[in-house]
Design a protein around this motif. Structure first.
Motif, PDB file in Angstrom:
ATOM      1  N   GLY A  98     -15.592  18.343 -32.932  1.00  0.00           N
ATOM      2  CA  GLY A  98     -16.327  19.597 -32.761  1.00  0.00           C
ATOM      3  C   GLY A  98     -17.776  19.361 -32.390  1.00  0.00           C
ATOM      4  N   TRP A  99     -18.425  18.401 -33.068  1.00  0.00           N
ATOM      5  CA  TRP A  99     -19.822  18.102 -32.740  1.00  0.00           C
ATOM      6  C   TRP A  99     -19.945  17.475 -31.357  1.00  0.00           C
ATOM      7  CZ3 TRP A  99     -23.531  20.390 -35.067  1.00  0.00           C
ATOM      8  CH2 TRP A  99     -23.389  20.794 -36.385  1.00  0.00           C
ATOM      9  N   PHE A 100     -18.992  16.616 -30.997  1.00  0.00           N
ATOM     10  CA  PHE A 100     -19.010  15.992 -29.672  1.00  0.00           C
ATOM     11  C   PHE A 100     -18.847  17.055 -28.581  1.00  0.00           C
ATOM     12  CE2 PHE A 100     -16.635  14.183 -26.090  1.00  0.00           C
ATOM     13  CZ  PHE A 100     -17.576  13.284 -25.636  1.00  0.00           C
ATOM     14  N   ALA A 101     -17.888  17.975 -28.783  1.00  0.00           N
ATOM     15  CA  ALA A 101     -17.656  19.025 -27.788  1.00  0.00           C
ATOM     16  C   ALA A 101     -18.854  19.955 -27.688  1.00  0.00           C
ATOM     17  CB  ALA A 101     -16.395  19.803 -28.144  1.00  0.00           C
ATOM     18  N   LEU A 102     -19.480  20.252 -28.807  1.00  0.00           N
ATOM     19  CA  LEU A 102     -20.646  21.118 -28.794  1.00  0.00           C
ATOM     20  C   LEU A 102     -21.816  20.457 -28.052  1.00  0.00           C
ATOM     21  CD1 LEU A 102     -21.519  23.876 -29.822  1.00  0.00           C
ATOM     22  CD2 LEU A 102     -22.417  22.755 -31.850  1.00  0.00           C
ATOM     23  N   ALA A 103     -22.037  19.174 -28.310  1.00  0.00           N
ATOM     24  CA  ALA A 103     -23.099  18.448 -27.603  1.00  0.00           C
ATOM     25  C   ALA A 103     -22.789  18.380 -26.106  1.00  0.00           C
ATOM     26  CB  ALA A 103     -23.248  17.047 -28.176  1.00  0.00           C
ATOM     27  N   GLU A 104     -21.521  18.196 -25.780  1.00  0.00           N
ATOM     28  CA  GLU A 104     -21.115  18.110 -24.386  1.00  0.00           C
ATOM     29  C   GLU A 104     -21.412  19.415 -23.640  1.00  0.00           C
ATOM     30  OE1 GLU A 104     -16.873  17.843 -23.795  1.00  0.00           O
ATOM     31  OE2 GLU A 104     -17.200  16.255 -22.340  1.00  0.00           O
ATOM     32  N   VAL A 105     -21.110  20.541 -24.265  1.00  0.00           N
ATOM     33  CA  VAL A 105     -21.344  21.812 -23.588  1.00  0.00           C
ATOM     34  C   VAL A 105     -22.841  22.119 -23.512  1.00  0.00           C
ATOM     35  CG1 VAL A 105     -21.250  23.514 -25.469  1.00  0.00           C
ATOM     36  CG2 VAL A 105     -20.339  24.082 -23.245  1.00  0.00           C
ATOM     37  N   PHE A 106     -23.620  21.704 -24.494  1.00  0.00           N
ATOM     38  CA  PHE A 106     -25.064  21.906 -24.406  1.00  0.00           C
ATOM     39  C   PHE A 106     -25.656  21.098 -23.249  1.00  0.00           C
ATOM     40  CE2 PHE A 106     -25.290  23.493 -28.914  1.00  0.00           C
ATOM     41  CZ  PHE A 106     -25.767  24.749 -28.567  1.00  0.00           C
ATOM     42  N   ILE A 107     -25.185  19.894 -23.037  1.00  0.00           N
ATOM     43  CA  ILE A 107     -25.646  19.092 -21.897  1.00  0.00           C
ATOM     44  C   ILE A 107     -25.253  19.770 -20.587  1.00  0.00           C
ATOM     45  CG2 ILE A 107     -25.315  16.897 -20.691  1.00  0.00           C
ATOM     46  CD1 ILE A 107     -25.050  15.591 -23.478  1.00  0.00           C
ATOM     47  N   PHE A 108     -24.027  20.276 -20.527  1.00  0.00           N
ATOM     48  CA  PHE A 108     -23.540  20.957 -19.334  1.00  0.00           C
ATOM     49  C   PHE A 108     -24.389  22.187 -19.017  1.00  0.00           C
ATOM     50  CE2 PHE A 108     -20.652  24.062 -17.367  1.00  0.00           C
ATOM     51  CZ  PHE A 108     -20.318  23.360 -16.223  1.00  0.00           C
ATOM     52  N   VAL A 109     -24.649  23.009 -20.023  1.00  0.00           N
ATOM     53  CA  VAL A 109     -25.448  24.216 -19.822  1.00  0.00           C
ATOM     54  C   VAL A 109     -26.893  23.848 -19.484  1.00  0.00           C
ATOM     55  CG1 VAL A 109     -26.341  26.273 -20.975  1.00  0.00           C
ATOM     56  CG2 VAL A 109     -23.939  25.673 -21.198  1.00  0.00           C
ATOM     57  N   LEU A 110     -27.410  22.770 -20.055  1.00  0.00           N
ATOM     58  CA  LEU A 110     -28.760  22.313 -19.719  1.00  0.00           C
ATOM     59  C   LEU A 110     -28.850  21.942 -18.242  1.00  0.00           C
ATOM     60  CD1 LEU A 110     -31.617  21.528 -20.701  1.00  0.00           C
ATOM     61  CD2 LEU A 110     -30.709  19.228 -21.052  1.00  0.00           C
ATOM     62  N   ILE A 111     -27.819  21.277 -17.722  1.00  0.00           N
ATOM     63  CA  ILE A 111     -27.803  20.941 -16.298  1.00  0.00           C
ATOM     64  C   ILE A 111     -27.780  22.214 -15.453  1.00  0.00           C
ATOM     65  CG2 ILE A 111     -26.410  19.878 -14.477  1.00  0.00           C
ATOM     66  CD1 ILE A 111     -25.619  17.747 -16.557  1.00  0.00           C
ATOM     67  N   LEU A 112     -27.012  23.218 -15.886  1.00  0.00           N
ATOM     68  CA  LEU A 112     -26.989  24.497 -15.167  1.00  0.00           C
ATOM     69  C   LEU A 112     -28.364  25.161 -15.177  1.00  0.00           C
ATOM     70  CD1 LEU A 112     -23.651  26.184 -16.287  1.00  0.00           C
ATOM     71  CD2 LEU A 112     -24.191  25.178 -14.092  1.00  0.00           C
TER      72      LEU A 112
END
Length: 151
Positions: A98-112
């Motif tokens: 859960g923490w890995f997936a959450l960090a992954e989506v935050f990185i993705f949204v940061l790139i956006l």
């Protein structure tokens, strides 16, 4: 016994038959009274003027590309949300997934967000043309020629 390809062929023939039947029935039932108003070209509520080979502002193209870029990237969030919502997977990994997936989506949204900030800073989202800066360079072409070209 039918093979998988035979089932596929039956579905394709059935789909094509349904489409042809629908077009045939609609042609038989609809009124057919063409007039000059109905057969003219219609574009966004405006009557067409001149040739279709006119020049368009490049901003329309850039806005369309930015829109498609963000729409395609947003589509990647749906599979992430599906995996992130699986409680069994999160329980099996003691919450680490859960923490890995959450960090992954935050990185993705940061790139956006960085991409959006870039196109915003460059002025690609502005509809009004920015003022041209004066240059020290003196062109031999008169300014009236530029104005005529930009119209």
């Amino acid at each position: 016994m039918l093979t998988d390809f035979a089932f596929l062929l039956l579905f394709l023939l059935g789909g094509a038959g349904f489409v042809l039947m629908t077009f045939t029935v609609s042609r038989l039932l609809r009124p057919d009274r063409p007039n000059e108003e109905k057969v003219t070209t219609y574009e966004s509520g405006e009557d067409p003027i001149g040739s279709a080979w006119g020049r368009f502002n490049i901003r329309f193209y850039v806005i369309a590309l930015v829109f498609l870029l963000f729409e395609v990237e947003i589509a990647f969030l749906f599979p992430w949300a599906t995996v992130f919502g699986q409680e069994k997977l999160i329980e099996e990994t003691n919450g680490l997934w859960g923490w890995f997936a959450l960090a992954e989506v935050f990185i993705f949204v940061l790139i956006l967000i960085l991409g959006l900030a870039y196109v915003w800073k460059k002025g690609f989202l502005d509809w009004v043309k920015p003022e041209q800066k004066q240059s020290d360079y003196q062109s031999k072409i008169p300014a009236s020629a530029y104005k005529k070209f930009m119209e």
